[in-house]
Design a protein around this motif. Structure first.
Motif, short mmCIF file in Angstrom:
data_model
loop_
_atom_site.label_atom_id
_atom_site.label_comp_id
_atom_site.label_asym_id
_atom_site.label_seq_id
_atom_site.Cartn_x
_atom_site.Cartn_y
_atom_site.Cartn_z
N PHE A 218 0.73 -1.34 -0.04
CA PHE A 218 -0.05 -0.09 -0.02
C PHE A 218 0.95 1.26 -0.18
O PHE A 218 0.45 2.20 -0.75
CB PHE A 218 -0.93 0.03 1.27
CG PHE A 218 -1.78 1.10 1.29
CD1 PHE A 218 -3.24 0.99 0.58
CD2 PHE A 218 -1.37 2.28 1.97
CE1 PHE A 218 -4.06 2.13 0.71
CE2 PHE A 218 -2.40 3.40 2.07
CZ PHE A 218 -3.76 3.35 1.42
N ASP A 219 1.96 1.16 0.61
CA ASP A 219 2.80 2.55 0.70
C ASP A 219 3.26 2.76 -0.62
O ASP A 219 3.58 3.82 -0.98
CB ASP A 219 3.99 1.97 1.56
CG ASP A 219 3.75 1.79 3.15
OD1 ASP A 219 2.32 1.90 3.26
OD2 ASP A 219 4.57 1.56 3.91
N TRP A 220 3.88 1.67 -1.25
CA TRP A 220 4.50 1.82 -2.61
C TRP A 220 3.12 2.30 -3.87
O TRP A 220 3.50 3.07 -4.57
CB TRP A 220 5.21 0.53 -3.13
CG TRP A 220 6.00 0.48 -2.32
CD1 TRP A 220 6.24 -0.11 -0.92
CD2 TRP A 220 7.50 0.85 -2.48
NE1 TRP A 220 7.41 -0.30 -0.62
CE2 TRP A 220 8.27 0.19 -1.11
CE3 TRP A 220 8.23 1.63 -3.14
CZ2 TRP A 220 9.38 0.60 -0.88
CZ3 TRP A 220 9.55 1.86 -3.06
CH2 TRP A 220 10.32 1.51 -1.92
N LYS A 253 5.35 -6.99 -9.21
CA LYS A 253 4.33 -7.65 -8.67
C LYS A 253 3.38 -6.82 -7.94
O LYS A 253 1.98 -6.90 -7.88
CB LYS A 253 5.01 -8.59 -7.91
CG LYS A 253 3.98 -9.67 -7.36
CD LYS A 253 4.58 -10.86 -6.51
CE LYS A 253 3.75 -11.86 -6.09
NZ LYS A 253 4.50 -13.06 -5.24
N MET A 254 4.15 -5.80 -7.28
CA MET A 254 3.15 -5.05 -6.42
C MET A 254 2.25 -4.28 -7.34
O MET A 254 0.95 -3.93 -7.12
CB MET A 254 4.10 -3.86 -5.82
CG MET A 254 3.42 -2.75 -4.78
SD MET A 254 3.09 -1.37 -5.76
CE MET A 254 4.64 -0.92 -6.32
N GLU A 255 2.89 -3.75 -8.38
CA GLU A 255 1.90 -2.85 -9.28
C GLU A 255 0.81 -3.56 -10.08
O GLU A 255 -0.22 -3.18 -10.46
CB GLU A 255 2.59 -2.20 -10.52
CG GLU A 255 3.80 -1.10 -9.98
CD GLU A 255 4.66 -0.49 -11.01
OE1 GLU A 255 4.91 -1.15 -11.93
OE2 GLU A 255 5.15 0.53 -10.72
N ALA A 256 1.01 -5.09 -9.97
CA ALA A 256 0.17 -5.86 -10.54
C ALA A 256 -1.06 -6.37 -9.37
O ALA A 256 -1.87 -7.15 -9.97
CB ALA A 256 0.63 -6.85 -11.39
N TYR A 259 0.59 -8.55 -4.28
CA TYR A 259 0.73 -8.73 -2.93
C TYR A 259 -0.24 -8.36 -2.17
O TYR A 259 -0.30 -8.20 -0.96
CB TYR A 259 1.92 -7.73 -2.48
CG TYR A 259 3.34 -8.19 -2.99
CD1 TYR A 259 3.75 -9.48 -2.66
CD2 TYR A 259 4.34 -7.26 -3.84
CE1 TYR A 259 5.18 -9.78 -3.08
CE2 TYR A 259 5.16 -7.65 -4.26
CZ TYR A 259 5.82 -9.00 -3.99
OH TYR A 259 7.21 -9.31 -4.47
N ASP A 260 -1.59 -8.52 -2.84
CA ASP A 260 -2.93 -8.41 -2.06
C ASP A 260 -2.77 -9.35 -1.01
O ASP A 260 -2.32 -10.46 -1.22
CB ASP A 260 -4.04 -8.30 -2.94
CG ASP A 260 -4.04 -6.99 -3.96
OD1 ASP A 260 -3.40 -6.21 -3.37
OD2 ASP A 260 -4.51 -7.04 -4.95
N GLN A 261 -3.73 -9.22 -0.08
CA GLN A 261 -4.17 -10.42 1.27
C GLN A 261 -4.32 -11.57 0.58
O GLN A 261 -5.24 -11.93 -0.20
CB GLN A 261 -5.11 -9.95 1.78
CG GLN A 261 -5.14 -10.58 3.28
CD GLN A 261 -4.21 -10.42 4.10
OE1 GLN A 261 -3.82 -9.31 4.67
NE2 GLN A 261 -3.33 -11.26 4.66
N LYS A 262 -3.40 -12.54 1.07
CA LYS A 262 -3.66 -14.02 0.48
C LYS A 262 -4.39 -14.57 1.55
O LYS A 262 -3.96 -14.73 2.66
CB LYS A 262 -2.32 -14.83 0.69
CG LYS A 262 -1.23 -14.07 -0.53
CD LYS A 262 -1.75 -14.27 -2.09
CE LYS A 262 -0.84 -13.87 -3.08
NZ LYS A 262 -0.51 -12.61 -3.15
N LEU A 263 -5.62 -15.08 1.15
CA LEU A 263 -6.54 -15.72 2.10
C LEU A 263 -6.42 -17.32 1.95
O LEU A 263 -6.04 -17.96 0.75
CB LEU A 263 -7.90 -15.34 1.58
CG LEU A 263 -8.21 -13.79 1.65
CD1 LEU A 263 -9.58 -13.53 1.07
CD2 LEU A 263 -7.85 -13.17 3.03
N LEU A 264 -6.52 -17.99 3.18
CA LEU A 264 -6.48 -19.31 3.09
C LEU A 264 -7.76 -20.01 2.54
O LEU A 264 -8.85 -19.37 2.77
CB LEU A 264 -6.05 -19.99 4.89
CG LEU A 264 -5.16 -19.24 5.32
CD1 LEU A 264 -4.98 -19.79 6.75
CD2 LEU A 264 -3.64 -19.67 4.43
#
Length: 547
Positions: A218-220, A253-256, A259-264
């Motif tokens: 989110f920072d980036w 990867k961040m821009e794509a 790194y969104d929250q990975k859910l189990l």
């Protein structure tokens, strides 16, 4: 001491062009001071005669009284630098942060005028940078920004949570652009080390940068300037290194959104409890089972919960002028208000006691399902409405509840009782297994108390610390005494550690989703719960119903 290449920089960190070694005359004055302090006056006299120098107090030279002990502690823990060696070339850039990997020297020091400080703290003098450590835990308590960044990338940092805390809470005392610039200066400063230490330092700085991108995308994603600065740094300083490729991949990867929250994931999801008229245009919430309503409310609330960022919880950002910095928290709070008004309005709009009692019973069953699901935030919104002044005074409506419904109400009252700062809820929440959503308003209150009870910075009153500006042979050209207050005080990292503990307690259930199917028709009905009645209007309506 005379051959230590870093000592000249200790007292000249603000300048690039400095001498690489301490002049021998200055070293001798430090020795004279030590001999005088220990009572070896005859030895000092012999040395004065042999060197042709006269003893001078360190204070007159702008040096701390115990500087000799400090420098020896540093050098002896790095014995490879004790033999004569050629000083490394000085980089032509502002290296106000240095990388020094030595075991910290902990010295007991009485600092009685520190705000909220213990009588005894451990003082860590790191080449002109200042950190304060807790006596028992050895955790960083206070420090300058430069010292905190240096400690972040130090090989001697034993605190495994320090990186997590700093990268989660730094917006409360600096900006992302400043933090990145400090890390880049650390990289350049490490070039002055030998090959092995330089590689190790660069590896640690790279690890911090990559971790920052991966765990705080989110920072980036919300700072084009930050991404541009790092990209320029990669192109200029990391070219033809494996670090460059990995950081570029991390940014891509961040821009794509990678790194969104990975859910189990779960293996089996229970079937939704949908009514027979689920596809009918006349479908209302009255047609839907209480458990399914609770499920859909929970799925909607969990979507808001997983979008929360650690930075939203800093500096009471959900209040006052800083509210735009906590948009996720604001959405959750507003959603709870919508649900509370929906509950109150749905009950008070009914014309008879019997109908109101059945509606209240229905919301009690919804609340019970929310409790079993672990959705404490929506549960508190429903329970708060049932205990609001507008509904709590409906004695006849409550009397019409069945024994089972009375039991549910009593159980909820015990769980959400405010006595002991919601002691029962805290006990249950502590033992709660995922998935879950915390009672947000209570945890925000905890953060507010921690924020108000601790200062952002620690000041030393009028205590002055020496900063020496430069050397010229055996003479000090310029000496300036300054207080920690002149640079805004020491950053209270203990406060940030406490805030981080509460934030982690709030966000701990984000990775584990609720195992329910999304039902579009029901979710759409629950998404539009807007009420046109204020709390005052609802209370007046309550008075009209049961005066």
């Amino acid at each position: 001491l005379g051959n230590m290449p870093s000592f000249g920089r200790v007292f000249n960190s603000a300048k690039t062009d400095v001498r690489e070694t301490l002049p021998h005359a200055v070293v001798m004055h430090m020795i004279f001071e030590y001999l005088s302090k220990e009572g070896f006056t005859e030895t000092r006299g012999v040395l004065e005669e042999e060197t042709g120098l006269k003893a001078n107090h360190n204070s007159a030279l702008g040096l701390p009284p115990d500087i000799l002990s400090i420098l020896l502690d540093v050098s002896i823990t790095n014995p490879d630098q004790l033999y004569p060696q050629k000083p490394p070339a000085v980089e032509q850039e502002d290296t106000d942060i240095k990388i020094y990997d030595f075991t910290p020297t902990f010295q007991s020091a009485s600092v009685k005028d520190l705000n909220h400080a213990e009588p005894e703290v451990l003082f860590y003098y790191t080449m002109g940078k200042y950190l304060q450590f807790d006596d028992g835990s050895r955790e960083v308590q206070w420090g300058t920004l430069d010292a905190l960044v240096s400690w972040l990338v130090s090989a001697r940092n034993p605190d495994l949570t320090f990186r997590k805390i700093l990268l989660s809470t730094y917006p409360s005392f600096t900006t992302s652009e400043v933090l990145l610039s400090k890390l880049m200066k650390c990289w350049h400063a490490a070039k002055n080390a030998d090959n092995e230490n330089r590689k190790a330092a660069h590896q640690r700085i790279f690890t911090v940068l990559k971790y920052w991108i991966e765990t705080h995308p989110f920072d980036w994603a919300h700072s084009e300037r930050l991404v541009t600065s790092l990209t320029a740094f990669i192109d200029s300083s990391l070219v033809n290194t494996s670090f460059a490729k990995q950081l570029r991949n991390a940014l891509a990867k961040m821009e794509a959104g990678g790194y969104d929250q990975k859910l189990l994931a779960y293996e089996v999801t229970p079937d939704p409890k949908v009514p027979k008229n689920i596809f009918s245009p006349s479908l209302t919430l009255a047609d839907v089972d209480e458990e399914e309503i609770a499920r859909q409310l929970t799925l909607q609330h969990f979507a808001l919960y997983t979008a929360l960022q650690p930075s939203e919880f800093l500096c009471k950002a959900w209040l006052g002028a800083r509210r735009p910095n906590a948009s996720g928290i604001i959405r959750m709070l507003e959603r709870n208000n919508e649900i509370a008004h929906w509950v109150s309005g749905s009950i008070l709009s009914l014309p008879t006691t019997r109908l109101r009692s059945r509606a209240m019973a229905r919301f009690l069953h919804i609340a019970e399902h929310l409790r079993k699901q672990g959705n404490f935030d929506t549960l508190m919104a429903v329970f708060g409405a049932l205990h609001s002044s507008a509904l709590h005074r409906l004695h006849f409506t409550r009397q019409d509840l069945s024994k089972d419904e009375q039991r549910i109400l009593e159980d909820l009252e015990r769980l959400l009782n405010h006595e002991g700062a919601y002691a029962m809820y805290r006990e249950v929440y502590k033992a709660q297994k995922p998935p879950a959503i915390p009672f947000m308003a209570l945890h925000l209150r905890d953060l507010s108390i921690a924020e108000e009870a601790n200062p952002d910075t620690i000041t030393y009153g009028d205590k002055e610390l020496p900063i020496t500006k430069g050397f010229d042979g055996s003479e000090i050209l310029e000496t300036e005494y300054t207080s920690i207050n002149a640079i805004g005080g020491l950053i209270n990292f203990r406060k940030r550690r406490r805030a981080w503990t509460i934030i982690i307690e709030i966000l701990q259930f984000q990775p584990v989703p609720f195992n329910f199917h999304y039902v579009h028709q029901i979710a759409t009905l629950l998404q539009n719960l807007h009420s046109t009645h204020s709390d005052e209007e609802l209370y007046l309506q309550s008075n009209t119903i049961e005066s």
